[in-house]
Design a protein around this motif. Structure first.
Motif, short mmCIF file in Angstrom:
data_model
loop_
_atom_site.label_atom_id
_atom_site.label_comp_id
_atom_site.label_asym_id
_atom_site.label_seq_id
_atom_site.Cartn_x
_atom_site.Cartn_y
_atom_site.Cartn_z
N MET A 1 0.81 -1.20 0.00
CA MET A 1 0.00 0.00 0.00
C MET A 1 0.85 1.26 0.00
O MET A 1 0.49 2.24 -0.61
CB MET A 1 -0.92 -0.01 1.21
N THR A 2 2.00 1.21 0.65
CA THR A 2 2.88 2.37 0.68
C THR A 2 3.29 2.78 -0.73
O THR A 2 3.35 3.96 -1.05
CB THR A 2 4.12 2.09 1.54
N THR A 3 3.53 1.79 -1.59
CA THR A 3 3.91 2.08 -2.96
C THR A 3 2.79 2.81 -3.69
O THR A 3 3.04 3.78 -4.41
CB THR A 3 4.27 0.79 -3.71
N ALA A 4 1.55 2.38 -3.48
CA ALA A 4 0.41 3.05 -4.11
C ALA A 4 0.25 4.48 -3.59
O ALA A 4 -0.03 5.39 -4.36
CB ALA A 4 -0.87 2.24 -3.86
N VAL A 5 0.43 4.65 -2.29
CA VAL A 5 0.34 5.99 -1.69
C VAL A 5 1.41 6.89 -2.28
O VAL A 5 1.14 8.03 -2.66
CB VAL A 5 0.43 5.92 -0.16
N ASN A 6 2.63 6.37 -2.37
CA ASN A 6 3.72 7.16 -2.94
C ASN A 6 3.44 7.50 -4.40
O ASN A 6 3.71 8.63 -4.83
CB ASN A 6 5.05 6.42 -2.81
N GLU A 42 3.52 20.20 0.09
CA GLU A 42 3.92 19.66 1.39
C GLU A 42 2.78 18.87 2.03
O GLU A 42 3.00 17.78 2.57
CB GLU A 42 4.34 20.81 2.31
N MET A 43 1.57 19.42 1.96
CA MET A 43 0.42 18.73 2.55
C MET A 43 0.15 17.39 1.87
O MET A 43 -0.16 16.40 2.55
CB MET A 43 -0.82 19.62 2.47
N ILE A 44 0.28 17.34 0.57
CA ILE A 44 0.07 16.09 -0.18
C ILE A 44 1.19 15.11 0.13
O ILE A 44 0.95 13.92 0.37
CB ILE A 44 -0.02 16.36 -1.70
N ALA A 45 2.43 15.59 0.13
CA ALA A 45 3.59 14.71 0.36
C ALA A 45 3.55 14.07 1.74
O ALA A 45 3.98 12.92 1.90
CB ALA A 45 4.88 15.50 0.17
N GLU A 46 3.05 14.77 2.73
CA GLU A 46 3.05 14.27 4.11
C GLU A 46 1.79 13.51 4.49
O GLU A 46 1.73 12.92 5.56
CB GLU A 46 3.25 15.44 5.07
N ALA A 47 0.81 13.49 3.60
CA ALA A 47 -0.47 12.85 3.93
C ALA A 47 -0.38 11.33 3.89
O ALA A 47 0.25 10.77 3.00
CB ALA A 47 -1.53 13.32 2.94
N PRO A 48 -1.02 10.67 4.85
CA PRO A 48 -1.06 9.21 4.82
C PRO A 48 -1.90 8.70 3.63
O PRO A 48 -1.68 7.61 3.14
CB PRO A 48 -1.70 8.82 6.15
N ASP A 49 -2.85 9.51 3.17
CA ASP A 49 -3.68 9.18 2.01
C ASP A 49 -3.75 10.43 1.13
O ASP A 49 -4.61 11.30 1.33
CB ASP A 49 -5.08 8.75 2.47
N PRO A 50 -2.84 10.56 0.16
CA PRO A 50 -2.76 11.78 -0.64
C PRO A 50 -4.05 12.12 -1.40
O PRO A 50 -4.41 13.29 -1.49
CB PRO A 50 -1.62 11.51 -1.62
N LYS A 51 -4.73 11.12 -1.92
CA LYS A 51 -5.97 11.39 -2.66
C LYS A 51 -7.04 11.95 -1.74
O LYS A 51 -7.75 12.90 -2.10
CB LYS A 51 -6.47 10.14 -3.38
N PHE A 52 -7.14 11.41 -0.54
CA PHE A 52 -8.13 11.93 0.41
C PHE A 52 -7.75 13.33 0.87
O PHE A 52 -8.60 14.20 1.00
CB PHE A 52 -8.27 10.99 1.62
N ARG A 53 -6.45 13.57 1.09
CA ARG A 53 -6.02 14.91 1.49
C ARG A 53 -6.35 15.92 0.40
O ARG A 53 -6.83 17.03 0.69
CB ARG A 53 -4.51 14.91 1.76
N LEU A 54 -6.15 15.56 -0.86
CA LEU A 54 -6.50 16.46 -1.96
C LEU A 54 -8.00 16.73 -1.95
O LEU A 54 -8.43 17.88 -2.11
CB LEU A 54 -6.07 15.86 -3.30
N HIS A 55 -8.78 15.70 -1.72
CA HIS A 55 -10.23 15.86 -1.63
C HIS A 55 -10.60 16.84 -0.51
O HIS A 55 -11.45 17.71 -0.70
CB HIS A 55 -10.88 14.49 -1.39
#
Length: 72
Positions: A1-6, A42-55
């Motif tokens: 999952m980490t790979t997908a998040v990255n 920065e907010m996207i890079a540090e988010a545990p779930d980047p897609k949700f953070r963008l949302h």
């Protein structure tokens, strides 16, 4: 999952950087725009779930825009 998040973070950040470069090329660049883009990145890079953070960011900006339009 980490790979997908990255991969998600890299894709989203790449899109942000492309948009930022396009705004600068169109003459819309400014130190404030640079700061805003850096904050989003920065907010996207540090988010545990980047897609949700963008949302979350999009929802916040949409809500704030609506509040500003109603008060104008």
């Amino acid at each position: 999952m980490t790979t997908a998040v990255n991969a998600d973070a890299e894709r989203i950040i790449g899109q942000l950087q492309e948009g930022h470069a396009a705004m600068n090329a169109a003459g819309l660049g400014s130190p404030a725009l640079d700061d805003f883009n850096n904050l989003l990145t920065e907010m996207i890079a540090e988010a545990p779930d980047p897609k949700f953070r963008l949302h979350e960011i999009v929802e916040l900006l949409t809500r704030e825009r609506g509040m500003t339009a109603k008060s104008a």
